[in-house]
Design a protein around this motif. Structure first.
Motif, PDB file in Angstrom:
ATOM      1  N   TYR A 217     -18.822  34.179 -48.660  1.00 31.60           N
ATOM      2  CA  TYR A 217     -17.666  33.752 -47.865  1.00 31.60           C
ATOM      3  C   TYR A 217     -17.357  34.717 -46.710  1.00 31.60           C
ATOM      4  N   PRO A 218     -18.288  34.856 -45.773  1.00 33.14           N
ATOM      5  CA  PRO A 218     -18.079  35.803 -44.667  1.00 33.14           C
ATOM      6  C   PRO A 218     -16.923  35.435 -43.750  1.00 33.14           C
ATOM      7  N   MET A 219     -16.486  34.139 -43.768  1.00 37.14           N
ATOM      8  CA  MET A 219     -15.363  33.750 -42.918  1.00 37.14           C
ATOM      9  C   MET A 219     -14.023  33.872 -43.638  1.00 37.14           C
ATOM     10  N   SER A 220     -14.011  34.380 -44.849  1.00 37.11           N
ATOM     11  CA  SER A 220     -12.753  34.580 -45.573  1.00 37.11           C
ATOM     12  C   SER A 220     -11.963  35.728 -44.957  1.00 37.11           C
ATOM     13  N   TRP A 221     -10.644  35.564 -44.886  1.00 39.39           N
ATOM     14  CA  TRP A 221      -9.802  36.666 -44.445  1.00 39.39           C
ATOM     15  C   TRP A 221      -9.955  37.852 -45.391  1.00 39.39           C
ATOM     16  N   LEU A 222     -10.274  37.584 -46.646  1.00 34.63           N
ATOM     17  CA  LEU A 222     -10.394  38.636 -47.658  1.00 34.63           C
ATOM     18  C   LEU A 222     -11.752  39.326 -47.622  1.00 34.63           C
ATOM     19  N   SER A 223     -12.640  38.896 -46.733  1.00 37.91           N
ATOM     20  CA  SER A 223     -13.977  39.492 -46.656  1.00 37.91           C
ATOM     21  C   SER A 223     -13.951  40.907 -46.102  1.00 37.91           C
ATOM     22  N   GLY A 224     -12.898  41.236 -45.361  1.00 39.61           N
ATOM     23  CA  GLY A 224     -12.827  42.545 -44.722  1.00 39.61           C
ATOM     24  C   GLY A 224     -13.504  42.595 -43.375  1.00 39.61           C
TER      25      GLY A 224
ATOM     26  N   PHE B  66      -5.180  38.897 -37.999  1.00 40.51           N
ATOM     27  CA  PHE B  66      -5.036  37.659 -38.769  1.00 40.51           C
ATOM     28  C   PHE B  66      -4.988  36.439 -37.857  1.00 40.51           C
ATOM     29  N   ASP B  67      -4.294  36.533 -36.753  1.00 42.39           N
ATOM     30  CA  ASP B  67      -4.196  35.391 -35.846  1.00 42.39           C
ATOM     31  C   ASP B  67      -5.563  34.996 -35.306  1.00 42.39           C
ATOM     32  N   GLN B  68      -6.361  35.989 -34.955  1.00 41.90           N
ATOM     33  CA  GLN B  68      -7.701  35.701 -34.452  1.00 41.90           C
ATOM     34  C   GLN B  68      -8.569  35.092 -35.544  1.00 41.90           C
ATOM     35  N   TRP B  69      -8.457  35.664 -36.765  1.00 42.23           N
ATOM     36  CA  TRP B  69      -9.221  35.082 -37.880  1.00 42.23           C
ATOM     37  C   TRP B  69      -8.814  33.642 -38.127  1.00 42.23           C
ATOM     38  N   ARG B  70      -7.523  33.393 -38.152  1.00 46.52           N
ATOM     39  CA  ARG B  70      -7.030  32.041 -38.445  1.00 46.52           C
ATOM     40  C   ARG B  70      -7.513  31.052 -37.390  1.00 46.52           C
ATOM     41  N   HIS B  71      -7.497  31.474 -36.141  1.00 45.73           N
ATOM     42  CA  HIS B  71      -7.984  30.606 -35.064  1.00 45.73           C
ATOM     43  C   HIS B  71      -9.456  30.277 -35.257  1.00 45.73           C
ATOM     44  N   GLU B  72     -10.255  31.285 -35.561  1.00 50.98           N
ATOM     45  CA  GLU B  72     -11.694  31.069 -35.723  1.00 50.98           C
ATOM     46  C   GLU B  72     -11.993  30.277 -37.000  1.00 50.98           C
ATOM     47  N   ALA B  73     -11.273  30.569 -38.087  1.00 52.38           N
ATOM     48  CA  ALA B  73     -11.499  29.857 -39.342  1.00 52.38           C
ATOM     49  C   ALA B  73     -11.120  28.388 -39.217  1.00 52.38           C
ATOM     50  N   ARG B  74     -10.007  28.121 -38.539  1.00 58.14           N
ATOM     51  CA  ARG B  74      -9.604  26.720 -38.319  1.00 58.14           C
ATOM     52  C   ARG B  74     -10.641  26.009 -37.446  1.00 58.14           C
ATOM     53  N   LYS B  75     -11.170  26.708 -36.460  1.00 58.93           N
ATOM     54  CA  LYS B  75     -12.199  26.134 -35.596  1.00 58.93           C
ATOM     55  C   LYS B  75     -13.448  25.792 -36.406  1.00 58.93           C
ATOM     56  N   GLN B  76     -13.855  26.695 -37.300  1.00 58.15           N
ATOM     57  CA  GLN B  76     -15.027  26.441 -38.139  1.00 58.15           C
ATOM     58  C   GLN B  76     -14.785  25.257 -39.063  1.00 58.15           C
ATOM     59  N   LEU B  77     -13.590  25.165 -39.638  1.00 52.11           N
ATOM     60  CA  LEU B  77     -13.241  24.045 -40.508  1.00 52.11           C
ATOM     61  C   LEU B  77     -13.269  22.741 -39.736  1.00 52.11           C
TER      62      LEU B  77
ATOM     63  N   PRO C 226     -20.509  19.721 -45.384  1.00 50.23           N
ATOM     64  CA  PRO C 226     -21.809  20.396 -45.325  1.00 50.23           C
ATOM     65  C   PRO C 226     -21.718  21.794 -44.710  1.00 50.23           C
ATOM     66  N   GLY C 227     -22.243  22.766 -45.448  1.00 46.40           N
ATOM     67  CA  GLY C 227     -22.315  24.136 -44.946  1.00 46.40           C
ATOM     68  C   GLY C 227     -21.066  24.967 -45.118  1.00 46.40           C
ATOM     69  N   LEU C 228     -19.921  24.340 -45.336  1.00 46.30           N
ATOM     70  CA  LEU C 228     -18.667  25.093 -45.385  1.00 46.30           C
ATOM     71  C   LEU C 228     -18.610  26.082 -46.552  1.00 46.30           C
ATOM     72  N   PRO C 229     -19.154  25.746 -47.731  1.00 45.52           N
ATOM     73  CA  PRO C 229     -19.100  26.713 -48.837  1.00 45.52           C
ATOM     74  C   PRO C 229     -19.827  28.023 -48.550  1.00 45.52           C
ATOM     75  N   GLN C 230     -20.718  28.032 -47.550  1.00 45.43           N
ATOM     76  CA  GLN C 230     -21.354  29.285 -47.174  1.00 45.43           C
ATOM     77  C   GLN C 230     -20.409  30.193 -46.398  1.00 45.43           C
ATOM     78  N   LEU C 231     -19.297  29.634 -45.935  1.00 41.13           N
ATOM     79  CA  LEU C 231     -18.371  30.385 -45.093  1.00 41.13           C
ATOM     80  C   LEU C 231     -17.074  30.760 -45.792  1.00 41.13           C
ATOM     81  N   MET C 232     -16.500  29.789 -46.541  1.00 44.09           N
ATOM     82  CA  MET C 232     -15.173  30.000 -47.116  1.00 44.09           C
ATOM     83  C   MET C 232     -15.065  29.346 -48.480  1.00 44.09           C
TER      84      MET C 232
END
Length: 396
Positions: free
Chosen positions: A50-57, A62-73, A299-305
């Motif tokens: 889960y490299p796109m998890s906020w908890l990945s470190g 957080f705002d940048q992560w949330r923007h990118e994670a929502r974009k990936q979703l 498809p592919g999302l479980p590899q990210l989050m």
């Protein structure tokens, strides 16, 4: 003699190349488990980091992560934006005392015009509102009617009431919320109610056909939920700043997924669908059976989050998540692991008071009256403050 010579030559080649015959017991004869997992699935699960998890470190802002994670979703939905106007049409109405029921038709996407049930309080002004997301339940004759009491069709009414008796203590969540002053709407997911007919064993074919068309069944459902949310928020009876999301079972998955995709949502109630991939991808679990799982498979999302990572995109917005302690679909360990991740995410944003997670020890896969009342009581502080004021006034 000829065959003997060939065998000797083969032995010589094997010796030269370093290949040695292994005992037959060392070969892997079985390639699949009884749950249709590849036998090497534990190795694949270990690669789900889960490299796109906020908890990945991997992220600091957080705002940048949330923007990118929502974009990936959003990209994982494989569904382009729709641009057609909603063009709503009233098909039928019913007076239910303090509120009015509407059967509507509107353009949900560029491809689909659908029917919906909407309840509107008779009080003036803009109201708090909620989109209601129905369950799966392998019951396809009704969808929106699971959340809002139908009228004009005795067969659907009988089916909906039986479903309500089984899972909702005989109540219709939408009607109960309309009595409290909410505008509510429910729309059939593809395959349910007016958008069928679907049969359990046909779901896999539908999902594969979406893939053949370059789309995704799960992505289609998620995007349609986004559009239904937008339609509700656009209504003149609704305050767009106070639109909540409420879902049960598959609708719970849809609820926290929609909260991740639509930051405009004021608050979310998700009952009976939360866990981790690690905890749910275990032999015998529903997610391994195909069929219904395709509605929740990007498809592919479980590899990210992980699942709670996706729900965490909604942070720090208010979210309430319930699970039943006797729910066989969601093992307790998987639920608790997911809850821990959720709290880590909200805590990191100093907003843990915005998150409520609770296991109801004696309950199964249900959204009973006691759970509804607790959820409604929690929800009103975020989207219906006038109810809080009325309660305070009555207490004094």
């Amino acid at each position: 003699m000829k065959w003997k010579g060939l065998l000797c030559a083969a032995c010589l080649l094997a010796g030269v190349s370093g290949i040695q015959a292994a005992p037959e017991s060392d070969y892997q004869h079985q390639a699949l488990t009884k749950d249709m997992l590849p036998v090497f699935y534990p190795a694949l699960k270990q690669q789900m980091t889960y490299p796109m998890s906020w908890l990945s470190g991997h992220f600091r802002n957080f705002d940048q992560w949330r923007h990118e994670a929502r974009k990936q979703l959003r990209q994982a939905l494989l569904t382009p934006d729709s641009h057609v106007d909603f063009q709503p049409e009233v098909l039928d109405t019913i007076d239910r005392g303090s509120y009015v029921g509407y059967q509507l038709a509107f353009n949900l996407t560029d491809e689909s015009r659908v029917s919906a049930l909407m309840l509107v309080p008779k009080t003036k002004g803009r109201h708090a509102a909620a989109i209601l997301l129905h369950d799966h339940g392998a019951k396809f004759d009704i969808g929106k009617e699971k959340m809002i009491k139908p009228w004009g069709d005795e067969q659907k009414l009988a089916s909906a009431q039986a479903w309500s008796d089984k899972f909702f203590t005989g109540r219709f969540v939408g009607d109960e919320m309309a009595k409290l002053g909410y505008v509510v709407i429910a729309v059939d997911a593809l395959g349910w109610g007016d958008r069928g007919p679907m049969a359990y064993e046909k779901q896999q074919a539908l999902a594969s056909n979406f893939f053949n068309l370059g789309r995704s069944l799960a992505g289609n459902m998620a995007y349609e939920d986004m559009r239904a949310f937008d339609f509700l928020a656009s209504r003149p009876e609704v305050d767009p700043e106070r639109v909540a999301i409420v879902g049960f079972s598959m609708g719970s998955y849809r609820a926290w997924q929609l909260a991740a995709l639509r930051p405009q949502a004021a608050a979310t109630v998700a009952d009976s669908w939360m866990g981790t991939y690690e905890g749910l991808m275990t032999p015998g679990n529903n997610v391994l059976r195909g069929q219904s799982a395709y509605y929740m498979m990007h498809p592919g999302l479980p590899q990210l989050m992980d699942f709670p990572d996706i729900a965490g995109i909604a942070a720090p917005k208010p979210m309430l998540v319930f699970n039943g302690g006797q729910d066989k679909l969601f093992p307790h360990a998987a639920v608790e692991q997911a809850y821990q991740k959720l709290h880590q995410i909200w805590r990191s944003q100093h907003a843990e008071n915005h998150l409520v997670t609770k296991v109801w020890p004696k309950l199964g896969h249900v959204f009973y009256k006691a759970q509804q009342l607790e959820a409604f009581d929690w929800l009103k502080q975020w989207v219906h403050p006038e109810l809080v004021q009325q309660q305070v006034s009555s207490e004094h």
